[in-house]
Scaffold this active site. Structure first.
Site, PDB file in Angstrom:
ATOM      1  N   ARG A   8       1.801   1.836  -3.463  1.00 27.29           N
ATOM      2  CA  ARG A   8       0.679   2.353  -4.261  1.00 27.29           C
ATOM      3  C   ARG A   8       0.340   3.794  -3.906  1.00 27.29           C
ATOM      4  NH1 ARG A   8      -3.932  -1.578  -3.743  1.00 27.29           N
ATOM      5  NH2 ARG A   8      -4.965  -0.060  -5.076  1.00 27.29           N
ATOM      6  N   CYS A  43      -4.679   5.102  20.775  1.00 27.64           N
ATOM      7  CA  CYS A  43      -4.629   4.042  21.793  1.00 27.64           C
ATOM      8  C   CYS A  43      -3.188   3.630  22.078  1.00 27.64           C
ATOM      9  CB  CYS A  43      -5.461   2.836  21.371  1.00 27.64           C
ATOM     10  SG  CYS A  43      -4.784   1.923  19.971  1.00 27.64           S
ATOM     11  N   CYS A  92      -7.242   2.677  12.897  1.00 32.21           N
ATOM     12  CA  CYS A  92      -6.615   1.763  13.854  1.00 32.21           C
ATOM     13  C   CYS A  92      -7.218   0.367  13.702  1.00 32.21           C
ATOM     14  CB  CYS A  92      -6.819   2.279  15.278  1.00 32.21           C
ATOM     15  SG  CYS A  92      -5.973   1.263  16.507  1.00 32.21           S
ATOM     16  N   CYS A 100      -0.941   3.578  15.973  1.00 32.21           N
ATOM     17  CA  CYS A 100      -2.078   4.432  16.336  1.00 32.21           C
ATOM     18  C   CYS A 100      -1.647   5.461  17.394  1.00 32.21           C
ATOM     19  CB  CYS A 100      -3.227   3.581  16.876  1.00 32.21           C
ATOM     20  SG  CYS A 100      -4.617   4.626  17.370  1.00 32.21           S
ATOM     21  N   CYS A 130     -10.683   0.733  19.469  1.00 32.38           N
ATOM     22  CA  CYS A 130     -10.175   2.080  19.158  1.00 32.38           C
ATOM     23  C   CYS A 130     -10.840   2.588  17.877  1.00 32.38           C
ATOM     24  CB  CYS A 130      -8.657   2.037  18.985  1.00 32.38           C
ATOM     25  SG  CYS A 130      -7.965   3.666  18.652  1.00 32.38           S
ATOM     26  N   HIS A 164     -14.713   1.975  -2.248  1.00 30.46           N
ATOM     27  CA  HIS A 164     -13.693   1.127  -1.616  1.00 30.46           C
ATOM     28  C   HIS A 164     -12.681   1.923  -0.792  1.00 30.46           C
ATOM     29  CE1 HIS A 164     -14.620  -2.196  -4.819  1.00 30.46           C
ATOM     30  NE2 HIS A 164     -15.549  -2.108  -3.887  1.00 30.46           N
ATOM     31  N   TYR A 212       0.824  -1.220   0.000  1.00 31.66           N
ATOM     32  CA  TYR A 212       0.000   0.000   0.000  1.00 31.66           C
ATOM     33  C   TYR A 212       0.855   1.266   0.000  1.00 31.66           C
ATOM     34  CZ  TYR A 212      -4.323  -2.462  -0.066  1.00 31.66           C
ATOM     35  OH  TYR A 212      -5.368  -3.236  -0.490  1.00 31.66           O
TER      36      TYR A 212
HETATM   37  C1  BJW Z   1      -9.520  -0.394 -19.204  1.00 29.80           C
HETATM   38  C2  BJW Z   1      -8.291   0.242 -19.456  1.00 29.80           C
HETATM   39  C3  BJW Z   1      -8.352   1.510 -20.077  1.00 29.80           C
HETATM   40  C4  BJW Z   1      -7.878  -1.644 -18.482  1.00 29.80           C
HETATM   41  N1  BJW Z   1      -9.534   2.039 -20.391  1.00 29.80           N
HETATM   42  N2  BJW Z   1     -10.658   0.137 -19.531  1.00 29.80           N
HETATM   43  C5  BJW Z   1     -19.732 -14.486  -4.832  1.00 29.80           C
HETATM   44  C6  BJW Z   1     -20.765 -13.758  -5.423  1.00 29.80           C
HETATM   45  C7  BJW Z   1     -20.961 -12.436  -5.096  1.00 29.80           C
HETATM   46  C8  BJW Z   1     -20.147 -11.798  -4.188  1.00 29.80           C
HETATM   47  C9  BJW Z   1     -19.148 -12.523  -3.606  1.00 29.80           C
HETATM   48  C10 BJW Z   1     -18.936 -13.846  -3.916  1.00 29.80           C
HETATM   49  N3  BJW Z   1     -17.871 -14.282  -3.193  1.00 29.80           N
HETATM   50  C11 BJW Z   1     -17.404 -13.261  -2.435  1.00 29.80           C
HETATM   51  C12 BJW Z   1     -18.186 -12.176  -2.676  1.00 29.80           C
HETATM   52  C13 BJW Z   1     -18.050 -10.844  -2.083  1.00 29.80           C
HETATM   53  C14 BJW Z   1     -16.854 -10.083  -2.601  1.00 29.80           C
HETATM   54  C15 BJW Z   1     -16.766 -10.185  -4.134  1.00 29.80           C
HETATM   55  O1  BJW Z   1     -17.379  -9.441  -4.859  1.00 29.80           O
HETATM   56  N4  BJW Z   1     -15.958 -11.092  -4.646  1.00 29.80           N
HETATM   57  C16 BJW Z   1     -15.861 -11.304  -6.082  1.00 29.80           C
HETATM   58  C17 BJW Z   1     -14.396 -11.438  -6.461  1.00 29.80           C
HETATM   59  C18 BJW Z   1     -16.695 -12.485  -6.448  1.00 29.80           C
HETATM   60  N5  BJW Z   1     -17.077  -8.728  -2.224  1.00 29.80           N
HETATM   61  C19 BJW Z   1     -16.682  -8.261  -1.053  1.00 29.80           C
HETATM   62  O2  BJW Z   1     -16.068  -8.963  -0.269  1.00 29.80           O
HETATM   63  C20 BJW Z   1     -17.074  -6.844  -0.691  1.00 29.80           C
HETATM   64  N6  BJW Z   1     -17.678  -6.830   0.577  1.00 29.80           N
HETATM   65  C21 BJW Z   1     -18.790  -7.484   0.855  1.00 29.80           C
HETATM   66  O3  BJW Z   1     -19.392  -8.122   0.038  1.00 29.80           O
HETATM   67  O4  BJW Z   1     -19.161  -7.349   2.160  1.00 29.80           O
HETATM   68  C22 BJW Z   1     -20.267  -8.082   2.631  1.00 29.80           C
HETATM   69  C23 BJW Z   1     -20.407  -7.686   4.075  1.00 29.80           C
HETATM   70  C24 BJW Z   1     -21.564  -7.081   4.500  1.00 29.80           C
HETATM   71  C25 BJW Z   1     -21.712  -6.725   5.844  1.00 29.80           C
HETATM   72  C26 BJW Z   1     -20.681  -6.985   6.735  1.00 29.80           C
HETATM   73  C27 BJW Z   1     -19.509  -7.576   6.301  1.00 29.80           C
HETATM   74  C28 BJW Z   1     -19.369  -7.928   4.966  1.00 29.80           C
HETATM   75  C29 BJW Z   1     -15.854  -5.969  -0.592  1.00 29.80           C
HETATM   76  C30 BJW Z   1     -15.148  -5.821  -1.912  1.00 29.80           C
HETATM   77  C31 BJW Z   1     -13.911  -4.983  -1.730  1.00 29.80           C
HETATM   78  C32 BJW Z   1     -13.018  -5.007  -2.971  1.00 29.80           C
HETATM   79  N7  BJW Z   1     -11.798  -4.440  -2.623  1.00 29.80           N
HETATM   80  C33 BJW Z   1     -10.778  -4.209  -3.661  1.00 29.80           C
HETATM   81  C34 BJW Z   1      -9.490  -3.677  -2.970  1.00 29.80           C
HETATM   82  C35 BJW Z   1      -9.673  -2.220  -2.565  1.00 29.80           C
HETATM   83  C36 BJW Z   1      -8.462  -1.653  -1.951  1.00 29.80           C
HETATM   84  C37 BJW Z   1      -7.305  -1.583  -2.916  1.00 29.80           C
HETATM   85  O5  BJW Z   1      -7.388  -0.871  -3.943  1.00 29.80           O
HETATM   86  O6  BJW Z   1      -6.310  -2.237  -2.662  1.00 29.80           O
HETATM   87  O7  BJW Z   1     -11.249  -3.286  -4.620  1.00 29.80           O
HETATM   88  S1  BJW Z   1     -10.424  -5.668  -4.633  1.00 29.80           S
HETATM   89  C38 BJW Z   1     -10.256  -4.810  -6.164  1.00 29.80           C
HETATM   90  O8  BJW Z   1     -11.335  -5.124  -7.086  1.00 29.80           O
HETATM   91  C39 BJW Z   1     -10.420  -3.338  -5.809  1.00 29.80           C
HETATM   92  C40 BJW Z   1     -11.169  -2.815  -6.995  1.00 29.80           C
HETATM   93  O9  BJW Z   1     -11.799  -1.599  -6.665  1.00 29.80           O
HETATM   94  C41 BJW Z   1     -12.115  -3.933  -7.300  1.00 29.80           C
HETATM   95  C42 BJW Z   1     -12.671  -3.906  -8.693  1.00 29.80           C
HETATM   96  O10 BJW Z   1     -11.670  -4.075  -9.645  1.00 29.80           O
HETATM   97  P1  BJW Z   1     -11.724  -3.199 -10.991  1.00 29.80           P
HETATM   98  O11 BJW Z   1     -11.563  -1.797 -10.671  1.00 29.80           O
HETATM   99  O12 BJW Z   1     -12.897  -3.587 -11.787  1.00 29.80           O
HETATM  100  O13 BJW Z   1     -10.357  -3.664 -11.667  1.00 29.80           O
HETATM  101  P2  BJW Z   1     -10.102  -4.905 -12.635  1.00 29.80           P
HETATM  102  O14 BJW Z   1      -8.632  -5.058 -12.719  1.00 29.80           O
HETATM  103  O15 BJW Z   1     -10.882  -6.089 -12.236  1.00 29.80           O
HETATM  104  O16 BJW Z   1     -10.677  -4.427 -14.028  1.00 29.80           O
HETATM  105  C43 BJW Z   1     -10.092  -3.367 -14.763  1.00 29.80           C
HETATM  106  C44 BJW Z   1     -10.865  -3.223 -16.047  1.00 29.80           C
HETATM  107  O17 BJW Z   1     -10.375  -2.103 -16.740  1.00 29.80           O
HETATM  108  C45 BJW Z   1     -10.743  -4.425 -16.995  1.00 29.80           C
HETATM  109  O18 BJW Z   1     -12.033  -4.753 -17.480  1.00 29.80           O
HETATM  110  C46 BJW Z   1      -9.871  -3.903 -18.129  1.00 29.80           C
HETATM  111  O19 BJW Z   1     -10.178  -4.490 -19.384  1.00 29.80           O
HETATM  112  C47 BJW Z   1     -10.218  -2.440 -18.111  1.00 29.80           C
HETATM  113  N8  BJW Z   1      -9.189  -1.526 -18.631  1.00 29.80           N
HETATM  114  N9  BJW Z   1      -7.264  -0.517 -19.071  1.00 29.80           N
HETATM  115  C48 BJW Z   1     -10.668   1.377 -20.164  1.00 29.80           C
HETATM  116  N10 BJW Z   1      -7.204   2.218 -20.408  1.00 29.80           N
END
Ligand code: BJW
Length: 348
Positions: A100, A244, A159, A241, A164, A151, A97
């Protein structure tokens, strides 16, 4: 051989995890029929929703999550974005991180970010949901009330102690603690495969870490390359932190299995449920991660026509209907172009 790889891994203001992000994306010609029908619909659209992903920031030089660019030191970026990874190795996750944060601060918003910000100024009922944590939309002056960070942000910290409640927004200190500074190349010998004893590796690492004169003169090393040695960091050297004085701080982003920010979700739900939506823009996202991805179908069920902007046909064309548009190419190039009937020429 290792020497060559290390030398090629000097960071050159073109951040990427593995050097795979093309600097200039292709410009595909938009079929006239699509351009005309989209323009007509855009001009009459008032309630507009956008879902953005890592592809929006790709032409700013930041890597996406999935595919070749999403590998950091042989780890899949998505495997480091978990509470389990942080628990197992907080130093490694902080190094990821911190790297990044540094890359995002080095990068600049691209015309895609500026086009969306301008659309927000022109259409008060245009709301952007971004999955990106890089701060580039904010730096493009996207109106804050029309931008929801699903996100979190690389620049928020909180923390990890259960009792905390310490959190901090917009901490742009880079590095956040000295131990997380990106090592610089030095005139000391870089480790080679003939370095059986590890002596060269130790010397070059010590030089890079201690910030001696030689390493100050060098450039930052691309520590996303597993061939570049990184220091072992003890828990005491990681961000602590201040409240705490017990817990480690962690990045204020949403990891897999964690809930999205409640206030953000309720604001978005309020907008979606208020009335019909005219247009849904799906920009640079694989739309695989929930609950972010569900907003595309919700908007559709509220009458929205969907326009997808993506470099990848497979990702972009998934679940499209005859009423939708697919614009194939770089979001940084396509957005200012297709939105120009409303936002004008933003390059002027
Ligand atoms: C271009 C380009 C250019 C390239 N021009 N285009 C089964 C079914 C449904 C859900 C789930 C499941 N199993 C598990 C889950 C839940 C899970 C989930 O969705 N998992 C899936 C993988 C299936 N979700 C979660 O866990 C979420 N929370 C949740 O559900 O909580 C429930 C809850 C409720 C109450 C209490 C407790 C819990 C949380 C999801 C958090 C995701 N976090 C991340 C990390 C963030 C921090 C960080 O940045 O490090 O978010 S993971 C990562 O994926 C990041 C991104 O924001 C996210 C999406 O990715 P993104 O942005 O789409 O990137 P890519 O690489 O996938 O795609 C890029 C695209 O750009 C591609 O299509 C390229 O072609 C294109 N591209 N260049 C235009 N120039």
């Amino acid at each position: 051989m290792l020497l060559g790889r290390a030398a090629s891994s000097i960071i050159n203001h073109k951040p990427s995890y593995q050097g795979t992000v093309p600097a200039i994306m292709t410009l595909n010609k938009i079929p006239t029929k699509d351009r005309e029908s989209f323009t007509e619909h855009l001009k009459h659209s008032t309630r507009i929703l956008a879902l953005c992903g890592a592809g929006l920031s790709a032409s700013s030089g930041l890597p996406t999550f999935r595919g070749a660019g999403g590998i950091w030191r042989n780890h899949e970026a998505t495997s480091l974005a978990t509470p389990e990874a942080f628990e197992a190795d907080p130093a490694l996750v902080w190094q990821f991180y911190s790297y990044r944060r540094h890359m995002a601060l080095t990068a600049n918003p691209n015309p895609g970010h500026f086009a969306l910000a301008e659309l927000a100024r022109k259409r008060s009922q245009f709301v952007t949901l971004t999955q990106n944590v890089d701060g580039l939309s904010q730096r493009a002056s996207h109106p804050a009330s029309q931008l929801h960070l699903l996100h979190g942000s690389l620049f928020d910290v909180r923390c990890t102690e259960f009792y905390c409640d310490y959190s901090e927004r917009d901490n742009f200190t880079d590095p956040i603690v000295p131990a997380l500074a990106i090592p610089k190349g030095s005139s000391q010998p870089l480790p080679s495969i003939a370095d059986n004893t590890g002596e060269e590796a130790s010397k070059s690492l010590a030089a890079a870490m201690q910030g001696n004169k030689a390493s100050q003169e060098g450039k930052e090393l691309d520590i996303s390359d597993a061939g570049i040695p990184i220091p072992r960091i003890s828990p005491e050297e990681l961000p602590q932190c201040p409240k705490c004085q017990k817990g480690l701080l962690r990045p204020g982003v949403v990891w897999f299995g964690e809930a999205l920010p409640v206030k953000t979700m309720s604001a978005v739900d309020k907008f979606v449920e208020k009335s019909d939506i005219d247009l849904m823009l799906v920009i640079g996202t694989s739309a695989m991660v929930w609950p972010a991805a569900r907003y595309v179908e919700e908007a559709r069920s509220r009458g929205a026509r969907v326009a997808v902007i993506n470099m990848d046909k497979q990702d972009g064309k998934r679940n499209l209907t005859k009423r939708d548009w697919f614009f194939h190419g770089d979001a940084g190039t396509i957005l200012p172009d297709i939105l120009s009937p409303v936002i004008g020429d933003i390059s002027a």
